[in-house]
Scaffold this active site. Structure first.
Site, PDB file in Angstrom:
ATOM      1  N   GLY A  14      19.611  18.444  42.642  1.00 40.84           N
ATOM      2  CA  GLY A  14      18.893  18.283  43.454  1.00 40.84           C
ATOM      3  C   GLY A  14      18.914  17.177  44.460  1.00 40.84           C
ATOM      4  O   GLY A  14      19.499  16.102  44.102  1.00 40.84           O
ATOM      5  N   ARG A  87      30.190  41.091  38.946  1.00 40.35           N
ATOM      6  CA  ARG A  87      31.262  42.136  38.679  1.00 40.35           C
ATOM      7  C   ARG A  87      30.628  43.643  38.620  1.00 40.35           C
ATOM      8  O   ARG A  87      29.826  43.445  37.372  1.00 40.35           O
ATOM      9  CB  ARG A  87      32.309  41.907  37.871  1.00 40.35           C
ATOM     10  CG  ARG A  87      33.667  41.389  38.402  1.00 40.35           C
ATOM     11  CD  ARG A  87      34.647  41.087  37.180  1.00 40.35           C
ATOM     12  NE  ARG A  87      35.542  40.057  37.672  1.00 40.35           N
ATOM     13  CZ  ARG A  87      35.781  39.232  36.949  1.00 40.35           C
ATOM     14  NH1 ARG A  87      35.660  39.095  35.546  1.00 40.35           N
ATOM     15  NH2 ARG A  87      36.601  38.198  37.187  1.00 40.35           N
ATOM     16  N   ASP A 118      22.760  13.675  35.979  1.00 37.84           N
ATOM     17  CA  ASP A 118      23.609  14.113  34.719  1.00 37.84           C
ATOM     18  C   ASP A 118      24.302  15.153  34.861  1.00 37.84           C
ATOM     19  O   ASP A 118      25.465  15.417  34.393  1.00 37.84           O
ATOM     20  CB  ASP A 118      22.440  13.949  33.548  1.00 37.84           C
ATOM     21  CG  ASP A 118      21.526  15.280  33.479  1.00 37.84           C
ATOM     22  OD1 ASP A 118      21.209  15.660  34.735  1.00 37.84           O
ATOM     23  OD2 ASP A 118      21.256  15.725  32.503  1.00 37.84           O
ATOM     24  N   THR A 140      19.042  10.384  41.483  1.00 34.30           N
ATOM     25  CA  THR A 140      17.957  11.162  40.981  1.00 34.30           C
ATOM     26  C   THR A 140      16.489  10.495  41.022  1.00 34.30           C
ATOM     27  O   THR A 140      16.379   9.602  40.826  1.00 34.30           O
ATOM     28  CB  THR A 140      18.283  11.513  39.625  1.00 34.30           C
ATOM     29  OG1 THR A 140      16.803  12.444  38.893  1.00 34.30           O
ATOM     30  CG2 THR A 140      18.453  10.592  38.597  1.00 34.30           C
ATOM     31  N   ASP A 142      14.291  11.193  39.276  1.00 35.29           N
ATOM     32  CA  ASP A 142      13.889  11.248  37.897  1.00 35.29           C
ATOM     33  C   ASP A 142      14.227   9.607  37.077  1.00 35.29           C
ATOM     34  O   ASP A 142      13.692   9.341  36.079  1.00 35.29           O
ATOM     35  CB  ASP A 142      14.564  12.276  37.088  1.00 35.29           C
ATOM     36  CG  ASP A 142      14.090  13.537  37.539  1.00 35.29           C
ATOM     37  OD1 ASP A 142      13.152  13.733  38.289  1.00 35.29           O
ATOM     38  OD2 ASP A 142      15.079  14.674  37.453  1.00 35.29           O
ATOM     39  N   ASP A 144      16.721   8.828  35.255  1.00 36.41           N
ATOM     40  CA  ASP A 144      16.822   9.260  33.919  1.00 36.41           C
ATOM     41  C   ASP A 144      18.596   9.271  33.649  1.00 36.41           C
ATOM     42  O   ASP A 144      18.761   9.867  32.688  1.00 36.41           O
ATOM     43  CB  ASP A 144      16.551  10.537  33.482  1.00 36.41           C
ATOM     44  CG  ASP A 144      16.685  11.936  34.272  1.00 36.41           C
ATOM     45  OD1 ASP A 144      17.589  11.578  35.275  1.00 36.41           O
ATOM     46  OD2 ASP A 144      16.560  12.966  33.661  1.00 36.41           O
ATOM     47  N   ARG A 186      11.203  15.725  34.996  1.00 36.76           N
ATOM     48  CA  ARG A 186      11.939  16.631  34.093  1.00 36.76           C
ATOM     49  C   ARG A 186      11.297  15.988  32.650  1.00 36.76           C
ATOM     50  O   ARG A 186      10.321  15.888  32.279  1.00 36.76           O
ATOM     51  CB  ARG A 186      13.344  16.611  34.308  1.00 36.76           C
ATOM     52  CG  ARG A 186      13.968  17.340  35.115  1.00 36.76           C
ATOM     53  CD  ARG A 186      15.497  17.802  34.892  1.00 36.76           C
ATOM     54  NE  ARG A 186      16.333  16.622  34.801  1.00 36.76           N
ATOM     55  CZ  ARG A 186      17.390  16.515  34.485  1.00 36.76           C
ATOM     56  NH1 ARG A 186      18.033  17.654  34.512  1.00 36.76           N
ATOM     57  NH2 ARG A 186      18.193  15.346  34.424  1.00 36.76           N
TER      58      ARG A 186
END
Ligand code: F6P
Length: 363
Positions: A14, A87, A118, A140, A142, A144, A186
């Site tokens: 992100g 496929r 991560d 991030t 976050d 984290d 998250r």
């Protein structure tokens, strides 16, 4: 030791404010200080899988320090170890690591600077195992990432959230309402904790401290008894009731981490109105927290991270992630952080501080 002449840079996962500041710092340090060539890889690992990269010129990275997003593009759905292909009308999952390694070699990249969280570090750990030197830069909103006390993008996201909380405050007061504001993060509560404390939220709910609705209802009653006819709740998207589970908004099957959280604010509003008969409203801040120009603190951190990535690379580092620890730049092996998340310890000093000034964590 390999001589470094040409490197690649990618942004994965992100987006967040400050990505361009890192791209700029990496590229300018590489060109100015070390006379290297830098290839910008498009859309994260997708660009490595599809061999989409371009030589960056000085002008490409000028005037981007303050720009949100990423000039290279990103993707959080391209894991070379488990890549979705169609496929005969069906999705199949294949390992395309060999293809990535071929593209790195064909473009004569001596190292790849992987800017990401991560998921991106898990991808980098796989490339390192396959002989590619990757240097990680921790991104991030976050905050984290294991082993790193501050990722760039976090400070800007907190600022954005707090601006929104300040606006929520005035309408909450006018209408004497309970306002439940959902922030991202998250499974880690850093964003909720910091934006909740900074905006004086009455209740902060984070994933690490499961909540009890009765406790929240008691706080809301107590406030109204004292003449406070409104309340503000800051809720992390990963918050959950004691003995209950998170609210999942959707599954993105092609993503390495398919669960997308979201919806806890609406659930809480329904629960609070039923329990207390108070008038409540939900606001979900969503991707607004990932947008916009980075704060000065994030611009500085991103520039330091980008510079440090080049410094350690040129000193011979292999497979290291740049981190901030005890306020100083350092590095840790990427494989030691891949796939791990740094959570808020329930006894974090900021949790204790918030409790001391009367903030409820729902427990
Ligand atoms: O990791 C950053 C983050 O914004 C999280 O806070 C959030 O849960 C997730 O990404 C949202 O992902 P997407 O952009 O795929 O909806």
């Amino acid at each position: 030791m390999t001589t470094i002449r040409r490197i690649g840079v990618l942004t994965g996962g992100g987006d967040c404010p400050g990505l361009n500041a890192v791209i700029r710092a990496v590229t300018k340090t590489a060109m100015h200080q070390y006379k290297l060539e830098v290839l910008g890889i498009e859309d994260g690992y997708l660009g490595l899988i599809q061999n989409r990269m371009r030589l960056l010129q000085w002008n490409d990275v000028s005037n981007i320090l303050t720009l949100g997003g990423t000039i290279l593009g990103t993707s959080n759905q391209a894991n070379p170890q488990c890549f979705a292909i169609e496929r005969s009308g069906k999705t199949e999952w294949v390992d395309v690591t060999d293809r990535v390694v071929d593209h790195v070699r064909a473009n004569e990249l001596d190292a790849v600077v992987c800017i990401g969280g991560d998921g991106t570090m898990t991808g980098a750990a796989n490339l390192i195992k396959n002989g590619i030197n990757c240097i990680g830069v921790p991104k991030t909103i976050d905050n984290d990432l294991e082993g790193c006390e501050r990722t760039f993008g976090f400070d800007t996201a907190v600022h954005t959230a707090v601006e929104c909380f300040d606006k929520i405050h005035t309408t909450a007061m006018s209408h004497h309402r309970v306002m439940v504001v959902e922030v991202m993060g998250r499974n880690a509560g850093w964003l909720a904790l910091h934006s909740g404390v900074a905006s004086g939220a009455d209740v902060i709910l984070i994933p690490e401290i499961p909540y009890d609705l009765d406790v929240i209802a008691a706080v809301l009653y107590e406030r109204s008894k004292k003449g406070k006819r409104f309340s503000i709740l800051c809720v992390s998207e990963g918050a959950k009731p004691k003995g209950g589970d998170v609210v999942v908004q959707r599954r993105v099957e092609t993503s390495p981490d398919p669960i997308r959280l979201g919806g806890i604010a609406n659930k809480l509003v329904a629960d609070i109105e039923e329990r207390t008969k108070l008038d409540a409203r939900a606001t979900v801040l969503g991707h607004i927290q990932r947008g916009g120009s980075p704060t000065p603190a994030d611009r500085v951190l991103a520039t330091q991270f980008g510079y440090h990535a080049l410094e350690i690379l040129m000193k011979g580092a292999h497979g290291q992630l740049v981190v901030q620890q005890a306020g100083r730049l350092a590095e840790v092996p990427i494989e030691s952080v891949a796939g791990k998340q740094r959570k808020v310890p329930p006894d974090d000093p900021l949790v204790s501080t918030a409790r001391a000034v009367g903030t409820c964590f729902g427990d």
